[in-house]
Design a protein around this motif. Structure first.
Motif, PDB file in Angstrom:
ATOM      1  N   ARG A   8       0.845  -1.186   0.000  1.00 54.38           N
ATOM      2  CA  ARG A   8       0.000   0.000   0.000  1.00 54.38           C
ATOM      3  C   ARG A   8       0.884   1.242   0.000  1.00 54.38           C
ATOM      4  O   ARG A   8       1.775   1.377   0.827  1.00 54.38           O
ATOM      5  CB  ARG A   8      -0.894   0.029   1.232  1.00 54.38           C
ATOM      6  N   ILE A   9       0.635   2.117  -0.937  1.00 56.52           N
ATOM      7  CA  ILE A   9       1.417   3.333  -1.062  1.00 56.52           C
ATOM      8  C   ILE A   9       0.457   4.522  -0.970  1.00 56.52           C
ATOM      9  O   ILE A   9      -0.598   4.517  -1.604  1.00 56.52           O
ATOM     10  CB  ILE A   9       2.168   3.375  -2.410  1.00 56.52           C
ATOM     11  N   ALA A  10       0.844   5.517  -0.187  1.00 51.42           N
ATOM     12  CA  ALA A  10       0.025   6.717  -0.096  1.00 51.42           C
ATOM     13  C   ALA A  10      -0.033   7.385  -1.465  1.00 51.42           C
ATOM     14  O   ALA A  10       0.964   7.403  -2.188  1.00 51.42           O
ATOM     15  CB  ALA A  10       0.617   7.676   0.933  1.00 51.42           C
ATOM     16  N   PRO A  11      -1.190   7.933  -1.820  1.00 48.70           N
ATOM     17  CA  PRO A  11      -1.276   8.602  -3.113  1.00 48.70           C
ATOM     18  C   PRO A  11      -0.350   9.817  -3.166  1.00 48.70           C
ATOM     19  O   PRO A  11      -0.101  10.464  -2.149  1.00 48.70           O
ATOM     20  CB  PRO A  11      -2.734   9.036  -3.214  1.00 48.70           C
ATOM     21  N   LEU A  12       0.155  10.099  -4.339  1.00 48.47           N
ATOM     22  CA  LEU A  12       0.985  11.279  -4.522  1.00 48.47           C
ATOM     23  C   LEU A  12       0.109  12.527  -4.459  1.00 48.47           C
ATOM     24  O   LEU A  12      -1.073  12.486  -4.809  1.00 48.47           O
ATOM     25  CB  LEU A  12       1.690  11.222  -5.880  1.00 48.47           C
ATOM     26  N   TRP A  13       0.707  13.628  -4.010  1.00 47.63           N
ATOM     27  CA  TRP A  13      -0.018  14.888  -3.946  1.00 47.63           C
ATOM     28  C   TRP A  13       0.258  15.709  -5.193  1.00 47.63           C
ATOM     29  O   TRP A  13       1.377  15.738  -5.703  1.00 47.63           O
ATOM     30  CB  TRP A  13       0.412  15.686  -2.723  1.00 47.63           C
ATOM     31  N   SER A  14      -0.754  16.404  -5.656  1.00 51.59           N
ATOM     32  CA  SER A  14      -0.608  17.342  -6.764  1.00 51.59           C
ATOM     33  C   SER A  14      -0.121  18.686  -6.219  1.00 51.59           C
ATOM     34  O   SER A  14      -0.064  18.899  -4.993  1.00 51.59           O
ATOM     35  CB  SER A  14      -1.955  17.534  -7.469  1.00 51.59           C
ATOM     36  N   VAL A  15       0.186  19.601  -7.117  1.00 50.68           N
ATOM     37  CA  VAL A  15       0.575  20.948  -6.703  1.00 50.68           C
ATOM     38  C   VAL A  15      -0.564  21.584  -5.903  1.00 50.68           C
ATOM     39  O   VAL A  15      -0.331  22.236  -4.880  1.00 50.68           O
ATOM     40  CB  VAL A  15       0.953  21.813  -7.928  1.00 50.68           C
ATOM     41  N   ALA A  16      -1.797  21.376  -6.343  1.00 52.94           N
ATOM     42  CA  ALA A  16      -2.948  21.936  -5.627  1.00 52.94           C
ATOM     43  C   ALA A  16      -3.062  21.349  -4.221  1.00 52.94           C
ATOM     44  O   ALA A  16      -3.384  22.070  -3.265  1.00 52.94           O
ATOM     45  CB  ALA A  16      -4.230  21.681  -6.415  1.00 52.94           C
ATOM     46  N   PRO A  39       9.461  22.079  -1.135  1.00 50.73           N
ATOM     47  CA  PRO A  39       9.480  20.632  -0.923  1.00 50.73           C
ATOM     48  C   PRO A  39       9.871  19.901  -2.200  1.00 50.73           C
ATOM     49  O   PRO A  39       9.599  20.377  -3.305  1.00 50.73           O
ATOM     50  CB  PRO A  39       8.039  20.303  -0.512  1.00 50.73           C
ATOM     51  N   PRO A  40      10.540  18.750  -2.062  1.00 52.10           N
ATOM     52  CA  PRO A  40      10.960  18.004  -3.247  1.00 52.10           C
ATOM     53  C   PRO A  40       9.759  17.474  -4.033  1.00 52.10           C
ATOM     54  O   PRO A  40       8.808  16.959  -3.457  1.00 52.10           O
ATOM     55  CB  PRO A  40      11.806  16.860  -2.685  1.00 52.10           C
ATOM     56  N   ALA A  41       9.825  17.652  -5.332  1.00 56.90           N
ATOM     57  CA  ALA A  41       8.763  17.183  -6.226  1.00 56.90           C
ATOM     58  C   ALA A  41       9.362  16.276  -7.282  1.00 56.90           C
ATOM     59  O   ALA A  41      10.561  16.293  -7.532  1.00 56.90           O
ATOM     60  CB  ALA A  41       8.071  18.367  -6.892  1.00 56.90           C
ATOM     61  N   ARG A  42       8.519  15.475  -7.875  1.00 58.51           N
ATOM     62  CA  ARG A  42       8.928  14.590  -8.962  1.00 58.51           C
ATOM     63  C   ARG A  42       8.093  14.926 -10.179  1.00 58.51           C
ATOM     64  O   ARG A  42       6.907  15.240 -10.063  1.00 58.51           O
ATOM     65  CB  ARG A  42       8.683  13.134  -8.575  1.00 58.51           C
ATOM     66  N   LYS A  43       8.704  14.848 -11.330  1.00 58.02           N
ATOM     67  CA  LYS A  43       7.995  15.092 -12.578  1.00 58.02           C
ATOM     68  C   LYS A  43       7.460  13.754 -13.072  1.00 58.02           C
ATOM     69  O   LYS A  43       8.222  12.818 -13.317  1.00 58.02           O
ATOM     70  CB  LYS A  43       8.962  15.703 -13.585  1.00 58.02           C
ATOM     71  N   ILE A  44       6.160  13.648 -13.177  1.00 57.39           N
ATOM     72  CA  ILE A  44       5.498  12.454 -13.703  1.00 57.39           C
ATOM     73  C   ILE A  44       4.836  12.901 -15.006  1.00 57.39           C
ATOM     74  O   ILE A  44       3.800  13.559 -14.985  1.00 57.39           O
ATOM     75  CB  ILE A  44       4.438  11.899 -12.719  1.00 57.39           C
ATOM     76  N   GLY A  45       5.467  12.567 -16.119  1.00 55.10           N
ATOM     77  CA  GLY A  45       4.989  13.100 -17.397  1.00 55.10           C
ATOM     78  C   GLY A  45       5.139  14.608 -17.377  1.00 55.10           C
ATOM     79  O   GLY A  45       6.211  15.129 -17.104  1.00 55.10           O
ATOM     80  N   LYS A  46       4.046  15.320 -17.588  1.00 54.84           N
ATOM     81  CA  LYS A  46       4.108  16.782 -17.551  1.00 54.84           C
ATOM     82  C   LYS A  46       3.647  17.346 -16.207  1.00 54.84           C
ATOM     83  O   LYS A  46       3.525  18.556 -16.047  1.00 54.84           O
ATOM     84  CB  LYS A  46       3.270  17.373 -18.686  1.00 54.84           C
ATOM     85  N   PRO A  52       3.746  12.689   0.100  1.00 48.09           N
ATOM     86  CA  PRO A  52       3.318  13.371   1.321  1.00 48.09           C
ATOM     87  C   PRO A  52       4.386  13.376   2.419  1.00 48.09           C
ATOM     88  O   PRO A  52       4.596  14.402   3.071  1.00 48.09           O
ATOM     89  CB  PRO A  52       2.070  12.591   1.747  1.00 48.09           C
ATOM     90  N   ASP A  53       5.074  12.259   2.597  1.00 47.21           N
ATOM     91  CA  ASP A  53       6.118  12.193   3.637  1.00 47.21           C
ATOM     92  C   ASP A  53       7.245  13.182   3.368  1.00 47.21           C
ATOM     93  O   ASP A  53       7.814  13.750   4.294  1.00 47.21           O
ATOM     94  CB  ASP A  53       6.687  10.781   3.751  1.00 47.21           C
ATOM     95  N   ASP A  54       7.577  13.408   2.089  1.00 42.37           N
ATOM     96  CA  ASP A  54       8.619  14.378   1.736  1.00 42.37           C
ATOM     97  C   ASP A  54       8.190  15.796   2.096  1.00 42.37           C
ATOM     98  O   ASP A  54       8.994  16.601   2.571  1.00 42.37           O
ATOM     99  CB  ASP A  54       8.943  14.322   0.246  1.00 42.37           C
ATOM    100  N   VAL A  55       6.929  16.112   1.841  1.00 40.58           N
ATOM    101  CA  VAL A  55       6.422  17.458   2.143  1.00 40.58           C
ATOM    102  C   VAL A  55       6.439  17.689   3.653  1.00 40.58           C
ATOM    103  O   VAL A  55       6.910  18.728   4.131  1.00 40.58           O
ATOM    104  CB  VAL A  55       5.006  17.670   1.570  1.00 40.58           C
TER     105      VAL A  55
END
Length: 67
Positions: A8-16, A39-46, A52-55
């Motif tokens: 189980r992986i927590a869903p990724l957060w969007s910029v919003a 906070p560190p972000a990852r580029k997924i496509g565009k 969440p843990d990183d934020v």
């Protein structure tokens, strides 16, 4: 214990999502990123996505001084 079940992986957060969590404008996140901060972000496509843990870790790592 069944090791064949997916992890189980927590869903990724969007910029919003991050904007709402930090209570800052979306544009602030883009500005921080362009300046090498925030906070560190990852580029997924565009799209930018955040773990969440990183934020939360980024917030906890901020100093308590007021500029």
């Amino acid at each position: 214990m069944n090791t064949n079940q997916p992890r189980r992986i927590a869903p990724l957060w969007s910029v919003a999502d991050v904007s709402e969590y930090l209570q800052v404008p979306v544009q602030t996140l883009y500005t921080w990123r362009s300046q090498g901060g925030g906070p560190p972000a990852r580029k997924i496509g565009k799209y930018l996505r955040y773990l969440p843990d990183d934020v939360v870790a980024w917030v906890e790592g901020l100093g308590t001084e007021v500029a």
